[in-house]
Scaffold this active site. Sequence first.
Site, mmCIF file in Angstrom:
data_model
loop_
_atom_site.group_PDB
_atom_site.id
_atom_site.type_symbol
_atom_site.label_atom_id
_atom_site.label_comp_id
_atom_site.label_asym_id
_atom_site.label_seq_id
_atom_site.Cartn_x
_atom_site.Cartn_y
_atom_site.Cartn_z
ATOM 1 N N CYS A 22 1.033 -8.111 11.618
ATOM 2 C CA CYS A 22 1.360 -8.315 13.037
ATOM 3 C C CYS A 22 0.636 -9.508 13.641
ATOM 4 C CB CYS A 22 1.062 -7.069 13.845
ATOM 5 S SG CYS A 22 2.237 -5.739 13.514
ATOM 6 N N TYR B 159 -1.863 -3.492 -6.769
ATOM 7 C CA TYR B 159 -1.562 -4.313 -5.607
ATOM 8 C C TYR B 159 -2.589 -4.213 -4.477
ATOM 9 C CZ TYR B 159 1.264 -7.017 -2.460
ATOM 10 O OH TYR B 159 1.709 -8.014 -1.644
ATOM 11 N N LYS C 15 -2.733 -11.003 12.665
ATOM 12 C CA LYS C 15 -4.175 -11.226 12.677
ATOM 13 C C LYS C 15 -4.527 -12.566 12.042
ATOM 14 C CE LYS C 15 -5.343 -7.365 10.669
ATOM 15 N NZ LYS C 15 -3.958 -6.844 10.641
ATOM 16 N N THR C 16 -3.965 -12.841 10.856
ATOM 17 C CA THR C 16 -4.290 -14.096 10.187
ATOM 18 C C THR C 16 -3.871 -15.276 11.071
ATOM 19 O OG1 THR C 16 -4.006 -13.041 8.042
ATOM 20 C CG2 THR C 16 -3.972 -15.435 8.071
ATOM 21 N N ASN C 17 -2.697 -15.154 11.677
ATOM 22 C CA ASN C 17 -2.222 -16.231 12.543
ATOM 23 C C ASN C 17 -3.171 -16.477 13.710
ATOM 24 O OD1 ASN C 17 0.794 -17.290 12.066
ATOM 25 N ND2 ASN C 17 0.536 -15.257 11.209
ATOM 26 N N LYS D 106 -9.504 -2.082 1.983
ATOM 27 C CA LYS D 106 -9.164 -0.971 2.857
ATOM 28 C C LYS D 106 -9.919 0.303 2.494
ATOM 29 C CE LYS D 106 -6.131 -3.687 4.703
ATOM 30 N NZ LYS D 106 -6.293 -4.215 6.056
ATOM 31 N N GLY E 76 -4.434 -3.785 -1.180
ATOM 32 C CA GLY E 76 -5.286 -2.727 -0.651
ATOM 33 C C GLY E 76 -5.363 -1.486 -1.529
ATOM 34 N N ASP F 103 -9.124 -9.987 8.951
ATOM 35 C CA ASP F 103 -8.593 -8.646 8.667
ATOM 36 C C ASP F 103 -9.548 -7.503 9.001
ATOM 37 O OD1 ASP F 103 -6.321 -7.135 7.664
ATOM 38 O OD2 ASP F 103 -7.528 -6.626 5.925
ATOM 39 N N PHE G 140 2.220 -17.941 18.501
ATOM 40 C CA PHE G 140 1.434 -18.851 17.657
ATOM 41 C C PHE G 140 0.468 -19.689 18.496
ATOM 42 C CE2 PHE G 140 5.426 -17.718 15.572
ATOM 43 C CZ PHE G 140 4.907 -17.012 14.498
ATOM 44 N N ASN H 28 6.294 -8.804 1.731
ATOM 45 C CA ASN H 28 4.848 -8.538 1.737
ATOM 46 C C ASN H 28 4.134 -9.360 0.665
ATOM 47 O OD1 ASN H 28 2.489 -7.223 2.736
ATOM 48 N ND2 ASN H 28 2.575 -5.721 1.082
ATOM 49 N N SER H 29 4.718 -10.507 0.284
ATOM 50 C CA SER H 29 4.034 -11.370 -0.681
ATOM 51 C C SER H 29 2.785 -11.956 -0.021
ATOM 52 C CB SER H 29 4.966 -12.472 -1.171
ATOM 53 O OG SER H 29 5.503 -13.194 -0.098
ATOM 54 N N ARG H 30 1.790 -12.275 -0.833
ATOM 55 C CA ARG H 30 0.464 -12.601 -0.297
ATOM 56 C C ARG H 30 -0.170 -13.791 -0.997
ATOM 57 N NH1 ARG H 30 -1.726 -8.946 3.955
ATOM 58 N NH2 ARG H 30 -0.024 -7.472 4.205
ATOM 59 N N ARG I 147 3.446 -4.842 17.600
ATOM 60 C CA ARG I 147 4.798 -5.395 17.706
ATOM 61 C C ARG I 147 5.616 -4.490 18.591
ATOM 62 N NH1 ARG I 147 7.208 -8.956 13.624
ATOM 63 N NH2 ARG I 147 5.383 -9.460 12.382
ATOM 64 N N HIS J 120 -10.149 -2.700 11.742
ATOM 65 C CA HIS J 120 -9.070 -3.552 11.213
ATOM 66 C C HIS J 120 -8.869 -4.702 12.200
ATOM 67 C CE1 HIS J 120 -4.660 -3.592 9.509
ATOM 68 N NE2 HIS J 120 -5.430 -4.442 8.875
ATOM 69 N N SER K 13 -0.944 -4.000 10.348
ATOM 70 C CA SER K 13 -0.655 -4.866 9.206
ATOM 71 C C SER K 13 0.556 -5.756 9.476
ATOM 72 C CB SER K 13 -0.395 -4.006 7.976
ATOM 73 O OG SER K 13 -1.515 -3.178 7.739
ATOM 74 N N ARG L 131 0.831 -1.197 0.000
ATOM 75 C CA ARG L 131 0.000 0.000 0.000
ATOM 76 C C ARG L 131 0.872 1.256 0.000
ATOM 77 N NH1 ARG L 131 -1.723 0.709 4.354
ATOM 78 N NH2 ARG L 131 -1.027 -1.164 5.440
HETATM 79 P P1 GTP Z 1 -2.424 -7.791 7.309
HETATM 80 O O1 GTP Z 1 -3.018 -8.806 6.425
HETATM 81 O O2 GTP Z 1 -1.294 -7.034 6.683
HETATM 82 O O3 GTP Z 1 -3.398 -6.854 7.935
HETATM 83 O O4 GTP Z 1 -1.661 -8.543 8.505
HETATM 84 P P2 GTP Z 1 -1.982 -9.670 9.580
HETATM 85 O O5 GTP Z 1 -2.072 -8.989 10.903
HETATM 86 O O6 GTP Z 1 -3.077 -10.565 9.185
HETATM 87 O O7 GTP Z 1 -0.612 -10.434 9.518
HETATM 88 P P3 GTP Z 1 -0.248 -11.967 9.652
HETATM 89 O O8 GTP Z 1 -1.120 -12.731 10.591
HETATM 90 O O9 GTP Z 1 -0.159 -12.538 8.312
HETATM 91 O O10 GTP Z 1 1.192 -11.771 10.325
HETATM 92 C C1 GTP Z 1 2.314 -12.099 9.702
HETATM 93 C C2 GTP Z 1 3.547 -12.035 10.542
HETATM 94 O O11 GTP Z 1 3.329 -12.100 11.953
HETATM 95 C C3 GTP Z 1 4.440 -13.229 10.215
HETATM 96 O O12 GTP Z 1 5.749 -12.769 10.071
HETATM 97 C C4 GTP Z 1 4.286 -14.130 11.430
HETATM 98 O O13 GTP Z 1 5.378 -14.969 11.589
HETATM 99 C C5 GTP Z 1 4.140 -13.110 12.544
HETATM 100 N N1 GTP Z 1 3.429 -13.660 13.730
HETATM 101 C C6 GTP Z 1 2.135 -13.978 13.810
HETATM 102 N N2 GTP Z 1 1.819 -14.461 15.040
HETATM 103 C C7 GTP Z 1 2.972 -14.414 15.762
HETATM 104 C C8 GTP Z 1 3.298 -14.758 17.108
HETATM 105 O O14 GTP Z 1 2.483 -15.207 17.891
HETATM 106 N N3 GTP Z 1 4.596 -14.554 17.481
HETATM 107 C C9 GTP Z 1 5.536 -14.053 16.637
HETATM 108 N N4 GTP Z 1 6.766 -13.879 17.081
HETATM 109 N N5 GTP Z 1 5.262 -13.730 15.350
HETATM 110 C C10 GTP Z 1 4.001 -13.903 14.932
HETATM 111 C C1 SPV Z 2 -2.816 -4.599 5.304
HETATM 112 O O1 SPV Z 2 -1.801 -4.012 4.869
HETATM 113 O O2 SPV Z 2 -3.291 -4.341 6.431
HETATM 114 C C2 SPV Z 2 -3.452 -5.654 4.511
HETATM 115 C C3 SPV Z 2 -2.978 -5.882 3.148
HETATM 116 O O3 SPV Z 2 -4.371 -6.291 4.997
HETATM 117 S S1 SPV Z 2 -3.635 -4.789 1.969
HETATM 118 O O4 SPV Z 2 -4.910 -5.313 1.543
HETATM 119 O O5 SPV Z 2 -2.692 -4.713 0.849
HETATM 120 O O6 SPV Z 2 -3.809 -3.487 2.563
HETATM 121 MN MN MN Z 3 -4.912 -5.615 7.069
#
Ligand code: GTP
Ligand code: SPV
Ligand code: MN
Length: 616
Positions: free
Chosen positions: A284, A231, A286-288, A240, A233, A307, A524, A397-399, A430, A260, A282, A88
Amino acid sequence: MTLTSSSPQTDTETAVKRTGTTDPALQAWVQEVAELTQPDRIVWCDGSSREAHELSKELVTSGQLIRLNPEWRPNSFLARTNPKDVARVENRTFICSTEEIDAGPTNNWAEPTAMRSELKGVFAGSMRGRTMYIVPFSMGPLGGPISQLGVEITDSAYVVLNMGIMTRMGEQIITMIEAGDPWVHTVHSVGYPLVDADGVARPDVTWPCNDTKYIVQFPEEREVWSFGSGYGGNALLSKKTFALRIASVMGRDEGWLAEHMLLIKITSPEGGTFHVAAAFPSACGKTNLSMLQPTIPGWKVETIGDDIAWLRKGDDGRLWAINPEAGFFGVAPGTGELTNPTAVSTMWGNTIFTNVALRDDGDVWWEGLTEKAPDHLIDWQGKDWTPASGRPAAHPNSRFTVAAAQCPSIADEWEAVDGVPIDAIVFGGRRATNVPLVAQARSWKHGVFMGATISSEKTAAADGIVGELRRDPFAMLPFCGYNMADYWSHWLKVGKSLGTKAPAIFQVNWFRKGADGGFIWPGFGENARVLEWMVRRMEGDAEAIDTPIGLLPAEDGLNLKGLDLSADALEQLFHIDRTSWLTECDLTEEYFNQFGDRMPPALLAELSSVRYHLKD
Ligand code: GTP
Ligand code: SPV
Ligand code: MN
């Protein structure tokens, strides 16, 4: 100029596409954008799998997508972007409210009339030689009380394919618009016309885009114009630009929240269910967290969203939430069998990968997918790569773009039209120092203070210097469509209206670092231990210690059974350094001061209270 609809598809006689709409406003808007951008063709998308199949076939033929080996990854593709179009662009994102003060000091404001005329120049002829796609979509289940409709006009077939995964896209939306449902207008052009003003043609490139980019929101008109980027967002305007920037303004005006946030359902060993919404900046986690597999026995976490969440007070007086999206646009690096096996199985097929590496066997790879890298890859820029290359094979930032329905941990309620009732809200970021593993807010107001003071180390998901600490209130800094201080006031108002039925609020930090520079907390799946403490707090079964910055787990309050964590590490995870917290308060005061008289007094009072307790 003649505008023709797409040629009828040859593979079946039922594939007759619409060539227009009976809705006068939509028809006029399409016509107007076409006259400005001058595409060769207009295609009204129907969201069918046949349409997606045709488009992906065309993109493979033109070299704009690489078909992955169907044995490993059926119906899946790899896109490589221009290296200048990988995230973005926050410095080219504009909020065009009538008054500058309504965009606030944290947004780039541009005067709407001047911006409209600037955009006219930028978009003039920008689709020459291309197809203009009309993409109708619903955010949230069709017709749901929290759902909203939108239409994206785009000249990118890659965007159409992604929108088909990320939203409920389809023909029925046009019917709903024709029946009078309101909808959000969004226009997107990659800004790479194939024919110039003199009629001279040029060939297309693998990833068309423009060095000049505009991501422009007109919040009062509920309208978005995006130029120059293909790309994420920047270009998937449902995400977004609409579901956060425009929707946050709709929420302000109509009494709801666009956030968010991920959404999960937690089930305790006793069978209690809890719904949690969590905001992290972003990349940090969320997906995890949304796909977490608990390491502690008897606990279950199911996914609702990863997200974005839209939250609204329900008839029962509680806060209810939906995930307005239909897919995940997740960060690939760091997503692996050890860290997020659920995400890995979600993308078994029907997935679009952007800027990951290509294996010699036609499958994909990125840092963290497997512990050991393959001996040879083609990196995200199409170059040969070996583990000795000394650079990442996948862009940081590959997706991956994949349907939420493919997620093995998706909750049954994820498509419930009314959403799910929210029991807790979590804020995170973070932070190598200061912020403890978990703390509970003393009140809604204190929770809003916690959200308003989130800082986080920058990730590759946006432009800027990775690792630099920046304030990211509510993880909404790049996404709030209006004055951030008004947004905080809105949160305070929503809390007041929820009263005793308001969710609990917590703050977490998985990223605290030890003296060796490594993360202290394993993170995790082990994060389930923190969720357990939250649930026990909500049930009234866990004690907390009142500290200046919030309620922390009492001694032995956190379940650490089976975890190899030293007493020293535990101490570090919760250590509150009063001196650095007081410094942080000074910075917070400076930060709050820039909002002038828009600053809600309640948050200044919270700051005073935290300071008072720190000095006590
Ligand atoms: P956007 O889609 O950009 O909004 O981000 P998101 O918050 O969904 O990010 P995502 O869950 O994909 O986070 C990716 C990064 O966070 C990766 O580098 C993971 O390894 C790291 N991560 C996620 N959970 C943990 C955790 O519990 N501990 C640590 N150390 N890293 C984590
Ligand atoms: C973010 O950056 O918070 C994302 C990826 O979720 S994007 O859709 O590119 O903004
Ligand atoms: Mn996001």
